[in-house]
Design a protein around this motif. Structure first.
Motif, PDB file in Angstrom:
ATOM      1  N   LEU B 266     -29.869 -13.392 -77.433  1.00 37.84           N
ATOM      2  CA  LEU B 266     -30.735 -14.146 -76.519  1.00 37.84           C
ATOM      3  C   LEU B 266     -30.379 -15.624 -76.542  1.00 37.84           C
ATOM      4  CD1 LEU B 266     -34.356 -12.729 -76.764  1.00 37.84           C
ATOM      5  CD2 LEU B 266     -32.896 -12.897 -74.753  1.00 37.84           C
ATOM      6  N   TRP B 270     -28.977 -17.839 -73.569  1.00 40.11           N
ATOM      7  CA  TRP B 270     -29.680 -19.034 -73.123  1.00 40.11           C
ATOM      8  C   TRP B 270     -28.749 -20.246 -73.094  1.00 40.11           C
ATOM      9  CZ3 TRP B 270     -34.065 -18.713 -70.759  1.00 40.11           C
ATOM     10  CH2 TRP B 270     -34.787 -19.863 -70.506  1.00 40.11           C
ATOM     11  N   ARG B 281     -25.977 -10.932 -66.884  1.00 37.18           N
ATOM     12  CA  ARG B 281     -27.213 -11.348 -67.564  1.00 37.18           C
ATOM     13  C   ARG B 281     -28.220 -10.202 -67.586  1.00 37.18           C
ATOM     14  NH1 ARG B 281     -28.764 -17.565 -66.485  1.00 37.18           N
ATOM     15  NH2 ARG B 281     -26.882 -18.442 -67.365  1.00 37.18           N
ATOM     16  N   LEU B 285     -29.746  -8.158 -70.815  1.00 37.48           N
ATOM     17  CA  LEU B 285     -31.174  -7.962 -71.105  1.00 37.48           C
ATOM     18  C   LEU B 285     -31.495  -6.472 -71.223  1.00 37.48           C
ATOM     19  CD1 LEU B 285     -32.938 -10.630 -68.910  1.00 37.48           C
ATOM     20  CD2 LEU B 285     -32.968 -10.443 -71.371  1.00 37.48           C
ATOM     21  N   LEU B 337     -40.553  -8.110 -70.237  1.00 38.63           N
ATOM     22  CA  LEU B 337     -39.807  -9.322 -70.592  1.00 38.63           C
ATOM     23  C   LEU B 337     -38.448  -9.345 -69.900  1.00 38.63           C
ATOM     24  CD1 LEU B 337     -40.462  -9.905 -74.400  1.00 38.63           C
ATOM     25  CD2 LEU B 337     -40.896 -11.472 -72.528  1.00 38.63           C
ATOM     26  N   CYS B 338     -37.832  -8.175 -69.866  1.00 34.91           N
ATOM     27  CA  CYS B 338     -36.524  -8.053 -69.219  1.00 34.91           C
ATOM     28  C   CYS B 338     -36.636  -8.431 -67.744  1.00 34.91           C
ATOM     29  CB  CYS B 338     -36.034  -6.618 -69.389  1.00 34.91           C
ATOM     30  SG  CYS B 338     -34.406  -6.319 -68.740  1.00 34.91           S
ATOM     31  N   GLY B 341     -37.225 -12.099 -67.314  1.00 32.41           N
ATOM     32  CA  GLY B 341     -35.968 -12.832 -67.520  1.00 32.41           C
ATOM     33  C   GLY B 341     -35.123 -12.833 -66.262  1.00 32.41           C
ATOM     34  N   ILE B 342     -34.957 -11.658 -65.689  1.00 29.66           N
ATOM     35  CA  ILE B 342     -34.147 -11.559 -64.465  1.00 29.66           C
ATOM     36  C   ILE B 342     -34.801 -12.352 -63.330  1.00 29.66           C
ATOM     37  CG2 ILE B 342     -33.249  -9.961 -62.718  1.00 29.66           C
ATOM     38  CD1 ILE B 342     -33.201  -7.814 -64.940  1.00 29.66           C
ATOM     39  N   LEU B 344     -36.850 -14.906 -63.528  1.00 27.49           N
ATOM     40  CA  LEU B 344     -36.798 -16.357 -63.721  1.00 27.49           C
ATOM     41  C   LEU B 344     -35.460 -16.909 -63.268  1.00 27.49           C
ATOM     42  CD1 LEU B 344     -38.629 -16.956 -67.120  1.00 27.49           C
ATOM     43  CD2 LEU B 344     -39.356 -17.642 -64.838  1.00 27.49           C
ATOM     44  N   TRP B 345     -34.396 -16.184 -63.603  1.00 26.76           N
ATOM     45  CA  TRP B 345     -33.077 -16.651 -63.158  1.00 26.76           C
ATOM     46  C   TRP B 345     -32.983 -16.651 -61.641  1.00 26.76           C
ATOM     47  CZ3 TRP B 345     -31.398 -13.467 -67.713  1.00 26.76           C
ATOM     48  CH2 TRP B 345     -31.060 -14.286 -68.792  1.00 26.76           C
TER      49      TRP B 345
END
Lengths: 257, 396
Positions: B266, B270, B281, B285, B337-338, B341-342, B344-345
């Motif tokens: 992670l 980051w 990415r 994840l 969370l995965c 994460g995706i 947010l990107w």
């Protein structure tokens, strides 16, 4: 010893009436009926595929029969399966153990699953493991145990919740001579304390030495049923089996419930 | 039993370890890998830089050290799988194979595994430039083969060393932690491997060429010896009475150790300055979620293998329900969370909310009988999202 728990009814420990079961339209049991009294050791025999394991799985509540009823410790399995299951313990031919847990951890798991209070469970586990000569290896993972040790531990786990009926599929397989003698003494002690045992075995000598009564399954019904003394008069269990294999009609003798 | 039979059986088992999801999910993952390879070929053949073959060759060469590390991770994972199958070693010894063949059998399998990342990532490049620049391409091909062989030798030697020094159990845990990190870190830190000349890379790989066969045989001998002779007495402490010790079952599986590599990956992800494709990415994840799923399945495995225990016990259904909850909640959180994460990107909050909202209700299927298919569902949905969602294009 502390087993079994006192019976709640005065009737037979196990009563099976008109049991019918078929696997995919292939009949296995065709109206099997028998009883086991408290304080009795019944050997359920028969050739491979005769329906012994099916009978055990029905008695343990794992299979629902197509017809017929099962009463364990005075509780009808259909009416109150939880209470009926709590009154008995089933040992399949392959021990139901967590191989990545130690002997004590396995017993802790069984205690939790059968609702045995922690303090009692701890005490009983100690007594059982000492009795089975497994106390010294109580912290070893059961994956490191021999087949015989696993079988002894499975018997301990089965007795932990003080069942009134023991259903054992090949209970003495894999045990060495000493362990086998221990298991036989334990079973005798269990029935003398008022428990009932139904077991299978493929060793006629063992059955003659241990069982109070023998029931041979053929064609989904009891084809032979006799108490120990009668078996001797019939020429021994091996002779009875030979007649069974040859297809000769077997005569029901004394001991029929 | 022939050498080929043993190798194919070993390869199948080891592949299952590298792709630890049974049945159709493994098929999906293999399908994804093939698709990825095809996309790479298309990228190489019809991409923007197709005219500059020298640049492509240098890019391919720069991939080589990274791929060596990736292959090492894959092979370690394979060795780990072979390590855990004592019956296989016994069977191999009982077979009429010669000692040399007995040594070659696992080594050959590991070589096949080591070649997977090269086949997927490097060969499309090499195929594209083979006609215009045959000599350097063939040289690079040779280097790739050597790199594969070295990856296998290094993995075997490391496994044997860890088995001998730490014992099989701790070695297995260490390998479980190491292998995914080795597989992923080079991809994430791709920029750290600056473009180098082919010859420079070549020297590093080709110089110890003569030592390769000797090193390989020595490594295999040690490895086989550790498989045969390192036995351990595993023990536990006093149990906590009143509960089924599922936490201990989990601790004794290898999955929690795979989670240890997670934070490092992670952080690398980051800090990565490389402009990675969102696909990489997202896939990373996804791989981070896998150990959580694996750990959950480890708890379920004991009850799945012997379902009669819960069915026989009067409190079995309650314990099973509790287990299902304990297993699925962390999986659902990891999946969420995965997705976050995706999302947010991609800076697309509605997408995150939609996906999370669609997946989280499955957590209520708490019976162990349902937990497994639910986890399988999560896994496949995530894989499909990573691949097919139109949002998964590089953020502008």
């Amino acid at each position: 010893m502390m087993w079994p728990s006192p019976p709640t009814s005065t009737g037979p420990a196990v009563r099976v009436g008109g049991l019918v079961y078929a696997y995919a339209n292939k009949p296995v049991l065709n109206g099997l009926s028998f009883e086991v009294r408290a304080g009795e050791l019944l050997a359920l025999l028969g050739h491979n595929g005769a329906g012994k394991t099916t009978t055990f799985r029905i008695l343990a509540g794992l299979l629902r029969p197509d017809a017929g009823e099962v009463v364990i410790g005075g509780v009808n399995l259909r009416d109150d399966p939880k209470a009926a299951r709590a009154a008995c313990a089933f040992l399949p031919d392959e021990p139901l153990l967590y191989t990545q847990l130690s002997a004590l951890e396995n017993l802790a798991a069984y205690a939790a699953l059968w609702g045995v209070p922690s303090a009692q469970a701890r005490e009983r586990a100690r007594a059982l493991l000492q009795e089975a000569d497994l106390w010294a290896v109580r912290h070893a993972l059961t994956s490191t145990y021999s087949r015989g040790m696993k079988q002894k531990l499975a018997i301990c786990a089965a007795l932990l919740h003080q069942p009134r009926v023991l259903l054992m599929d090949e209970p003495l397989s894999g045990l060495d001579v000493e362990a086998s003698m221990w298991a036989r003494a334990l079973l005798r002690s269990f029935v003398e304390s008022g428990g009932a045992v139904v077991f299978t075995s493929h060793t006629p000598e063992l059955v003659e030495a241990v069982a109070d009564r023998v029931l041979i399954l053929r064609g989904g019904v009891a084809s032979y049923e006799a108490v120990a003394a009668q078996i001797s008069r019939d020429g021994g269990l091996l002779s009875v089996f030979q007649r069974d294999f040859a297809g000769s009609p077997l005569v029901f003798t004394e001991g029929r419930a | 039993m022939t050498l080929l039979t043993v190798m194919s059986l070993d390869a199948r088992h080891a592949l299952r370890s590298v792709l630890p999801h049974p049945g159709w999910r493994r098929g999906t993952l293999i399908g994804l890998a093939v698709l990825f390879a095809l996309l790479s070929v298309m990228f190489v053949l019809v991409g923007q830089h197709t005219e500059d073959h020298t640049l492509m060759l240098r890019s391919a060469a720069s991939l080589l050290p990274a791929l060596l590390i990736v292959a090492l991770g894959v092979v370690l994972r394979g060795a780990l799988e072979l390590d855990e199958r004592e019956a296989r070693t016994t069977l191999l010894l009982l077979s009429p194979l010669s000692e040399g063949q007995q040594l070659l059998a696992p080594f050959g399998t590991l070589l096949l595994l080591a070649s997977l990342p090269f086949l997927l990532l490097l060969f499309p490049f090499l195929l594209a430039i083979l006609i215009t620049q045959p000599v350097p391409t063939l040289f690079l091909l040779l280097l790739s083969l050597l790199a594969i062989a070295w990856a296998a030798v290094l993995a075997v030697a490391l496994t044997a060393f860890l088995n001998l020094r730490l014992g099989r159990t701790v070695a297995t845990r260490t390998l479980t932690t190491l292998s995914p990190m080795l597989m992923l870190l080079p991809v994430l830190l791709l920029r750290e491997f600056s473009i180098q000349g082919i010859s420079q890379v070549g020297w590093w790989v080709a110089l110890p060429l003569l030592a390769l066969p000797v090193a390989g045989m020595q490594a295999m001998r040690h490895y086989r010896a550790t498989l045969l002779y390192t036995t351990e007495r595993l023990s536990a402490t006093e149990p906590v009475w009143g509960q089924v010790p599922y936490a201990r079952l989990l601790r004794r599986s290898r999955y929690p150790w795979a989670l240890l590599g997670g934070p490092l990956i992670l952080v690398a992800l980051w800090l990565s300055t490389h402009d990675l494709l969102i696909l990489i990415r997202a896939a990373t994840l996804f791989l981070l979620v896998s150990p959580v799923m694996g750990a959950s399945l480890a708890c379920l495995e004991a009850e799945r293998q012997q379902p009669d225990r819960l069915r026989l016990a009067p409190l079995g259904s309650r314990v099973g329900r509790d287990l299902g909850q304990r297993v699925l909640v962390p999986v659902a959180l990891a999946v969420a969370l995965c997705l976050v994460g995706i999302g947010l990107w991609q800076r697309d909050l509605p997408w995150v909310l939609r996906c999370t909202g669609a997946l989280l209700p499955q957590v209520f299927f708490t019976h162990p009988r349902w937990a497994r298919p639910v986890i399988a569902g999560y896994s496949s949905v995530l894989a499909a999202l990573v691949l097919f969602t139109p949002y998964l294009t590089p953020a502008s």
